[in-house]
Design a protein around this motif. Structure first.
Motif, short mmCIF file in Angstrom:
data_model
loop_
_atom_site.label_atom_id
_atom_site.label_comp_id
_atom_site.label_asym_id
_atom_site.label_seq_id
_atom_site.Cartn_x
_atom_site.Cartn_y
_atom_site.Cartn_z
N ILE A 66 -12.63 1.88 -8.64
CA ILE A 66 -11.32 2.38 -8.21
C ILE A 66 -10.81 1.62 -6.99
O ILE A 66 -9.68 1.14 -6.99
CB ILE A 66 -11.38 3.89 -7.95
N TYR A 67 -11.66 1.52 -5.98
CA TYR A 67 -11.16 0.88 -4.75
C TYR A 67 -11.09 -0.62 -4.89
O TYR A 67 -10.02 -1.22 -4.81
CB TYR A 67 -12.01 1.29 -3.55
N VAL A 71 -7.29 0.02 -6.67
CA VAL A 71 -6.43 0.15 -5.48
C VAL A 71 -6.07 -1.22 -4.95
O VAL A 71 -4.91 -1.48 -4.59
CB VAL A 71 -7.13 1.03 -4.43
N LEU A 74 -3.52 -2.70 -7.10
CA LEU A 74 -2.26 -1.97 -6.88
C LEU A 74 -1.57 -2.48 -5.62
O LEU A 74 -0.35 -2.71 -5.59
CB LEU A 74 -2.57 -0.47 -6.76
N MET A 75 -2.37 -2.69 -4.59
CA MET A 75 -1.80 -3.18 -3.34
C MET A 75 -1.23 -4.58 -3.53
O MET A 75 -0.16 -4.91 -3.02
CB MET A 75 -2.88 -3.20 -2.25
#
Lengths: 176, 637, 100
Positions: A66-67, A71, A74-75
């Motif tokens: 996820i991170y 994420v 996504l960033m």
């Protein structure tokens, strides 16, 4: 307190800690936004390693997926879709100094609290047993999630759905 | 038998209802004011007559109804109304004059655009005055006392676009305030020293007549003097008389109603109601008598030199009120009330007649008038009746009441008797002067402009014309009253005094007083005729012989100037000083506080820049400080 | 070992805090927030092993936190994109509509 014997986990802890702190500091101090995201990914990966050291393999996988995966990507998307002219940021010395002072004094307080607290010996295991005692971490977590934490789990799935729909409707171009 | 007496509380409520109705209607219903106001006054008058008729009954006893108003532990303040012979008489006077003034105003105020407001105010005043009369204790009397003051203020300043009217309204209010404050202190003292803190007139009477030494003589004197000071303010006695002449800036019907017949007489009424207090204090009675006597003469001499028709009448009112106070001070409150009764009629008559004249010629300066008798016969005749009554010519009302006072004065105090005679001489003199200058002779050159003004020229060749019937009718009625009212008490038959006081009627024939009064009045008229009637050069002769005297009288003994110099200047200087203190010291502090708040606000505004970063930074710093404080406390303990 | 983990988490948290407060780029602020959440997760998992009552609950909690953080990141990036479309900037200094 720090005079522990130098063994494998200990060395690994320091390596991961160095990676994480270095990544975090780089994230704060780098100029280009994409570099910041990359250094942040390093922090996420280091944290996943920490989770493994702490007998939390499932959390480590989730962390990577996820991170370090979702994420960060996504960033990067966020950065790509917005414009960044980092070069001409006017400095705000007072604001930044105050923020640094605030963060540092918070760290001082936390550190003082950690050093002062008399941490008792680890006692008997609670719900689900001690993380080190169970053979299959993922199985144990799965069992707990679908028995004792079923309601929060379902609520969380609703939250994710809502966030998913909300994100789409927010980011969607407004109909002419 | 006593049905109407028991429902006397309705009498003041009728005008109040009229006032409320008129206020609610607004000023667009011009006819409504006349109709509602007049009929309310008529209803009140009818009720008053019925009450009076009941009071004539053999077994009429004072009726008092009151209920608990305020209950504080151990003390109950009662409020209610009381009907005695005195209040019944006052009810008649007030409602009668109010009714006639209502009728008269229909003509006089016809073209005023605020006529409805005017009628509303008159109704409010009538309510207040009737409430004052019916009050059964000092406190509710004081409330109504202030209310009539407010109405007086409103009505004197009715034409508030005129600066003079505005100033006069303020002056009237402020000067009477001095007296009102004294009255309030007197009431408080009374409240403090009375047994059970009773303020009812019945209780006052029994306490002070008992002479049981319940209240020390010194305190009694102080209370009496304070009450008297209140009356001095309201009734325009020296030295608080200055507001009454200026109050003539108001509409003339108001002068007749408030400043001649009713409100200014409230002081006399108050003294009559609280007469036992004055009876208990010799010194206070003397003060009342001497102030009254002095004012009577003082105001009468000023009236000799005034040129404004209404001001002459105003000074005459002050002078006549002085007579009333003199009578009360000399121990004959019935005499004072008797004079109040007759004076209400003939002075209201004089004012209304003067209003009729002013209405016709549009000036108030008597030097510019003249020769009106040919064109305004009814006004002339009725004014003559009023003037003769005022001058004290038998058998008109003024003679009998003045004679009653003079007879008492002759018995008690020769000096005051002489003063009264001198004042009576002046009275006859100035009334003759006014009458001659206004109604006799030929229109003067100076008056041509006034008489030729467009409104008047419409009246025909004669210039000024007689006033409409709504105005002359009250004049005639009042003239009849001024003729007949005196017969309720003659030296041979003291019926009114006996009826009022409840004692046996006593005849007090005093030939010296009668003869003296008549002689003085006749002399005054003769002198006036010689001075102003036959040979008009004589006043100039006097002026040349003693210019200082004429100047002194014209300027009203410089009382206004003295006030201006002593009080107004002094207070203004004090005010400037205090104002400077306020501006620089208090204001400086306030400004300092204000600018400090402003500066800190501006600094806080910089924090309030809407940026989330700043807000969260502030939150973090706050949290850190809080945590540090908690940890620090832990460390210290 | 627990104090070491806690200290590390505190260091990460404070760096994240500084970044969230001092940085002007909204994306970086978001990243700093994620860093702070991660520090909390590290605490949770450390306590799950070395706490007084070792239990898997801490790990479960960290999983929940990660999920919520992911949802938050998605919505936040969407908000930023919408904002950028409307305003043309992602500078937090310009996000001062609260003043009006």
């Amino acid at each position: 307190m720090f005079n522990v014997e130098v063994n494998g986990p200990f060395v690994a802890f320091f390596v991961f800690a160095a990676i994480m702190i270095g990544g975090a500091v780089l994230m704060i101090s780098l100029e280009k936004v994409v570099h910041m995201v990359v250094s942040m990914a390093a922090v996420f990966l280091g944290l996943a390693g920490m989770y493994v050291l702490l007998d939390a393999e499932f959390a480590a996988f989730v962390q990577v997926l996820i991170y370090a995966g979702a994420v960060s990507i996504l960033m990067v998307f966020g950065i790509m879709m917005t414009k960044h002219n980092a070069a001409k940021e006017p400095v705000r010395p007072l604001h930044e100094t105050l923020a640094a002072v605030g963060a540092l004094s918070l760290f001082g307080l936390l550190f003082y609290a950690i050093r002062q607290t008399d941490i008792p010996e680890t006692g008997a295991a609670g719900a689900g047993g001690a993380p080190g005692a169970v053979t299959d971490n993922t199985l144990a977590i799965g069992e707990l999630l679908y028995t004792g934490y079923i309601v929060p789990f379902e609520l969380l799935s609703v939250l994710l759905t809502v966030a998913f729909i909300g994100a789409i409707s927010l980011a969607k171009k407004e109909a002419e | 038998m006593d049905f109407y007496t028991k429902s006397a509380w309705v009498i003041p409520l009728i005008p109040l209802a009229a006032f409320l109705a008129l206020t609610a209607l607004g000023r667009n219903y011009r006819k409504a004011g006349v109709i509602i106001g007049t009929f309310a006054a008529l209803a009140s008058f009818a009720m008053s007559v019925l009450v009076l008729v009941e009071r004539f009954g053999q077994d009429a006893v004072d009726y008092n109804y009151s209920f608990d108003w305020i209950r504080i532990s151990g003390y109950t303040l009662e409020i209610g109304f009381e009907v005695t012979n005195l209040t019944a008489l006052m009810l008649i006077v007030v409602t009668f004059v109010a009714l006639l003034v209502n009728v008269y105003s229909a003509g006089y105020m016809k073209n005023d655009e605020r006529i409805t407001v005017f009628y509303g105010y008159i109704s409010l005043f009538t309510f207040s005055m009737l409430g004052l009369v019916l009050s059964d204790n000092m406190l509710s009397l004081y409330i109504f006392w202030e209310l009539v003051g407010v109405c007086s203020f409103l009505l004197v300043g009715f034409w508030y676009t005129k600066p003079a009217a505005k100033a006069a309204a303020k002056k009237a209010f402020i000067v009477t305030r001095i007296g009102d404050a004294a009255l309030l202190i007197g009431i408080l003292l009374l409240f403090w020293y009375m047994p059970d803190h009773a303020l009812g007139f019945t209780m006052i009477e029994s306490v002070f007549e008992g002479q049981g030494g319940i209240i020390a003589t010194g305190i009694t004197t102080v209370i009496a003097l304070l009450i008297f000071l209140g009356a001095v303010g309201k009734s325009g006695q020296f030295p608080l008389h200055v507001w009454l002449p200026d109050a003539m800036e108001g509409p003339t019907p108001i002068s007749a109603l408030i400043h001649a017949a009713t409100m200014v007489a409230a002081g006399v009424y108050l003294l009559a109601r609280t007469f036992p207090i004055f009876e208990a204090s010799l010194f206070a009675s003397d003060v009342v008598a001497y102030v009254g006597g002095f004012t009577a003469l003082f105001a009468a001499t000023i009236a000799l030199a005034q040129n404004d028709l209404k001001r002459v009448l105003a000074y005459s009112t002050i002078s006549q009120l002085g007579y009333m106070f003199m009578a009360i001070g000399l121990g004959s409150w019935t005499g004072g009330i008797f004079h109040l009764f007759t004076h209400a009629f003939f002075k209201a008559l004089l004012f209304l007649a003067a209003g009729s004249v002013i209405h016709a010629v549009h000036t108030q300066n008597i030097q510019e008038m003249g020769g009106l008798h040919a064109r305004m016969r009814i006004t002339t005749a009725t004014f003559a009746v009023g003037a003769l009554a005022l001058a004290g010519i038998p058998p008109l009302a003024g003679f009998w009441s003045k004679d009653a006072i003079m007879a008492v004065a002759l018995e008690q105090n020769l000096f005051l008797f002489a003063v009264g005679l001198a004042a009576a001489l002046c009275t006859a003199l100035y009334m003759t002067r006014v009458f001659v200058l206004v109604f006799l002779g030929k229109p003067k050159t100076g008056s041509e402009g006034g008489l030729e003004s467009p409104t008047v020229r419409a009246g025909g060749a004669g210039g000024a014309k007689e006033s409409p019937r709504t105005m002359t009718l009250p004049l005639v009625v009042l003239a009849l009253a001024a003729i007949a009212a005196g017969f309720v008490e003659t030296p041979w038959n003291g019926w009114l005094g006996g009826w009022l006081s409840g004692e046996e009627a006593v005849a007090h024939v005093s030939p010296a007083a009668i003869i003296g009064s008549i002689a003085v009045a006749a002399a005054g008229i003769y002198l006036g005729w010689r001075f102003y009637g036959s040979d008009r050069t004589r006043p100039a002769v006097v002026k040349e012989a003693a210019p200082w005297l004429a100047r002194l009288l014209e300027r009203k003994y410089y009382v206004d100037e003295a006030y201006e110099f002593v009080f107004v200047r002094g207070l203004r200087a004090l005010g400037t000083l205090l104002g400077a203190f306020d501006t620089y010291i208090i204001g400086g502090l306030v400004k300092l506080a204000g600018s400090a708040a402003g500066i800190s606000g501006k600094m806080a505004l910089r924090l309030q820049n809407g940026s989330i970063g700043t807000y969260s930074l502030a939150a973090v710093i706050g949290m850190v400080v809080l945590a540090a404080a908690i940890i620090g406390r832990r460390l210290l303990s | 070992m627990l104090p070491s983990y806690l200290t590390l988490a505190a260091i990460l948290f404070c760096i994240g805090l500084y970044g969230a407060l001092a940085k002007r780029n909204a994306i970086i602020v978001l990243l700093s927030l994620e860093l702070m959440l991660n520090a909390v997760n590290l605490n949770l998992i450390a306590f799950s092993k070395y706490g007084v009552v070792p239990s898997l609950t801490g790990q479960i909690f960290s999983v929940f936190t990660i999920t919520v953080a992911a949802a938050e990141a998605a919505v936040a990036v969407a908000v930023l994109i919408a904002l950028f479309r409307a305003r043309g900037t992602v500078d937090v200094e310009h996000m001062n509509a609260m003043r009006r």
